[in-house]
Design an enzyme around this catalytic site. Structure first.
Site, PDB file in Angstrom:
ATOM      1  CG  HIS A  21      -1.928  -1.005   1.365  1.00  0.00           C
ATOM      2  ND1 HIS A  21      -2.047  -1.808   2.474  1.00  0.00           N
ATOM      3  CD2 HIS A  21      -2.922  -1.386   0.523  1.00  0.00           C
ATOM      4  CE1 HIS A  21      -3.083  -2.630   2.314  1.00  0.00           C
ATOM      5  NE2 HIS A  21      -3.621  -2.407   1.138  1.00  0.00           N
ATOM      6  CE  LYS A  45     -12.814  -7.071   2.410  1.00  0.00           C
ATOM      7  NZ  LYS A  45     -11.612  -6.409   1.961  1.00  0.00           N
ATOM      8  NE  ARG A  94      -2.972  -7.136  -4.256  1.00  0.00           N
ATOM      9  CZ  ARG A  94      -3.744  -7.264  -3.205  1.00  0.00           C
ATOM     10  NH1 ARG A  94      -3.218  -7.551  -2.031  1.00  0.00           N
ATOM     11  NH2 ARG A  94      -5.043  -7.113  -3.294  1.00  0.00           N
ATOM     12  CB  SER A 132      -4.241  -6.482   4.700  1.00  0.00           C
ATOM     13  OG  SER A 132      -3.950  -5.215   4.185  1.00  0.00           O
TER      14      SER A 132
HETATM   15  P1  ADP Z   1      -9.666  -3.655  -0.327  1.00  0.00           P
HETATM   16  O1  ADP Z   1     -10.241  -4.286   0.886  1.00  0.00           O
HETATM   17  O2  ADP Z   1     -10.445  -2.549  -0.941  1.00  0.00           O
HETATM   18  O3  ADP Z   1      -9.084  -4.624  -1.343  1.00  0.00           O
HETATM   19  P2  ADP Z   1      -6.993  -3.137   0.525  1.00  0.00           P
HETATM   20  O4  ADP Z   1      -6.642  -2.264   1.655  1.00  0.00           O
HETATM   21  O5  ADP Z   1      -6.643  -4.568   0.639  1.00  0.00           O
HETATM   22  O6  ADP Z   1      -8.484  -2.844   0.259  1.00  0.00           O
HETATM   23  O7  ADP Z   1      -6.321  -2.584  -0.794  1.00  0.00           O
HETATM   24  C1  ADP Z   1      -6.562  -1.282  -1.270  1.00  0.00           C
HETATM   25  C2  ADP Z   1      -6.003  -1.176  -2.662  1.00  0.00           C
HETATM   26  O8  ADP Z   1      -4.601  -1.398  -2.620  1.00  0.00           O
HETATM   27  C3  ADP Z   1      -6.552  -2.204  -3.656  1.00  0.00           C
HETATM   28  O9  ADP Z   1      -6.636  -1.589  -4.929  1.00  0.00           O
HETATM   29  C4  ADP Z   1      -5.504  -3.277  -3.674  1.00  0.00           C
HETATM   30  O10 ADP Z   1      -5.495  -3.961  -4.910  1.00  0.00           O
HETATM   31  C5  ADP Z   1      -4.255  -2.439  -3.502  1.00  0.00           C
HETATM   32  N1  ADP Z   1      -3.157  -3.215  -2.916  1.00  0.00           N
HETATM   33  C6  ADP Z   1      -3.194  -3.991  -1.828  1.00  0.00           C
HETATM   34  N2  ADP Z   1      -1.996  -4.557  -1.601  1.00  0.00           N
HETATM   35  C7  ADP Z   1      -1.174  -4.113  -2.599  1.00  0.00           C
HETATM   36  C8  ADP Z   1       0.192  -4.375  -2.952  1.00  0.00           C
HETATM   37  N3  ADP Z   1       0.948  -5.227  -2.267  1.00  0.00           N
HETATM   38  N4  ADP Z   1       0.706  -3.734  -4.023  1.00  0.00           N
HETATM   39  C9  ADP Z   1      -0.094  -2.896  -4.759  1.00  0.00           C
HETATM   40  N5  ADP Z   1      -1.379  -2.638  -4.494  1.00  0.00           N
HETATM   41  C10 ADP Z   1      -1.931  -3.236  -3.435  1.00  0.00           C
END
Ligand code: ADP
Length: 173
Positions: A21, A45, A94, A132
């Site tokens: 992130h 969730k 990803r 996450s």
């Molecule tokens: P959500 O629950 O909306 O998927 P996340 O917090 O997991 O929220 O992710 C927010 C955004 O960041 C999403 O677009 C996700 O694809 C992106 N994201 C999560 N992890 C990574 C990573 N390791 N590299 C690039 N983008 C990421």
């Protein structure tokens, strides 16, 4: 390069923020004047960390970026983006597995608010496996995730999953 007067929203659960992130924040933040990292409050969730905890970890992690702000929202993302005067929704991709849901959300958001554009950044190779979810799973099983999350997140994960290890002074049984 995008127009540097743009305002972007980077929405997500951030439960918790990972270095993946942070990389999106760093790279996306370079393309806009202002970046609002927005924690979704009404996710279906069951989160590990409360919204307040997630905001605290994010705020700590982006403290050195003057033009990055942390906020939270519920309801429709495009309505929040509109209220904040944002032109762009920033998301990370990803693997192919991210694509289908991101594609669906981007097209729906465009239908709802055609003036707001979704911009995707490809994850950096070294973070393309990172989520996450997997960080929480590994931390819960006692694995070292210190190279995958900011230090404050690592501490909170340890406190959450290994409270006794941290609260017992060395040498005391
Ligand atoms: P959500 O629950 O909306 O998927 P996340 O917090 O997991 O929220 O992710 C927010 C955004 O960041 C999403 O677009 C996700 O694809 C992106 N994201 C999560 N992890 C990574 C990573 N390791 N590299 C690039 N983008 C990421």
């Amino acid at each position: 390069m995008l127009d540097s007067s743009l305002i972007a929203i980077y929405p997500g659960s951030f439960d918790p923020i990972t270095n993946g992130h942070l990389d999106v924040i760093e790279r996306g933040g370079r393309m806009v004047e202002r970046l609002v990292v927005a924690v979704l409050r009404n996710a279906g969730k069951q989160p590990l960390f409360s919204v307040q905890e997630r905001i605290a970890m994010l705020t700590d992690a982006v403290a050195h970026y003057a033009h990055v702000e942390v906020a939270s929202f519920d309801g429709l993302l495009v309505d929040f983006a509109f209220e904040r005067g944002a032109d762009v929704i920033l998301r990370g991709i990803r693997a192919i597995s991210d694509y289908e849901l991101e594609w669906q959300m981007a097209l729906m958001n465009r239908r709802l608010r055609p003036r707001i554009e979704t911009v995707f950044l490809m994850a950096r190779e070294e973070y393309s496996f990172l989520s996450s979810h997997i960080v929480k799973e590994v931390a819960q099983l006692g694995g070292d995730v210190s190279s995958m999350v900011p230090p404050a997140v690592n501490r909170r994960l340890q406190e959450r999953f290994r409270p006794t290890l941290r609260s017992t002074p060395t040498g005391v049984k």
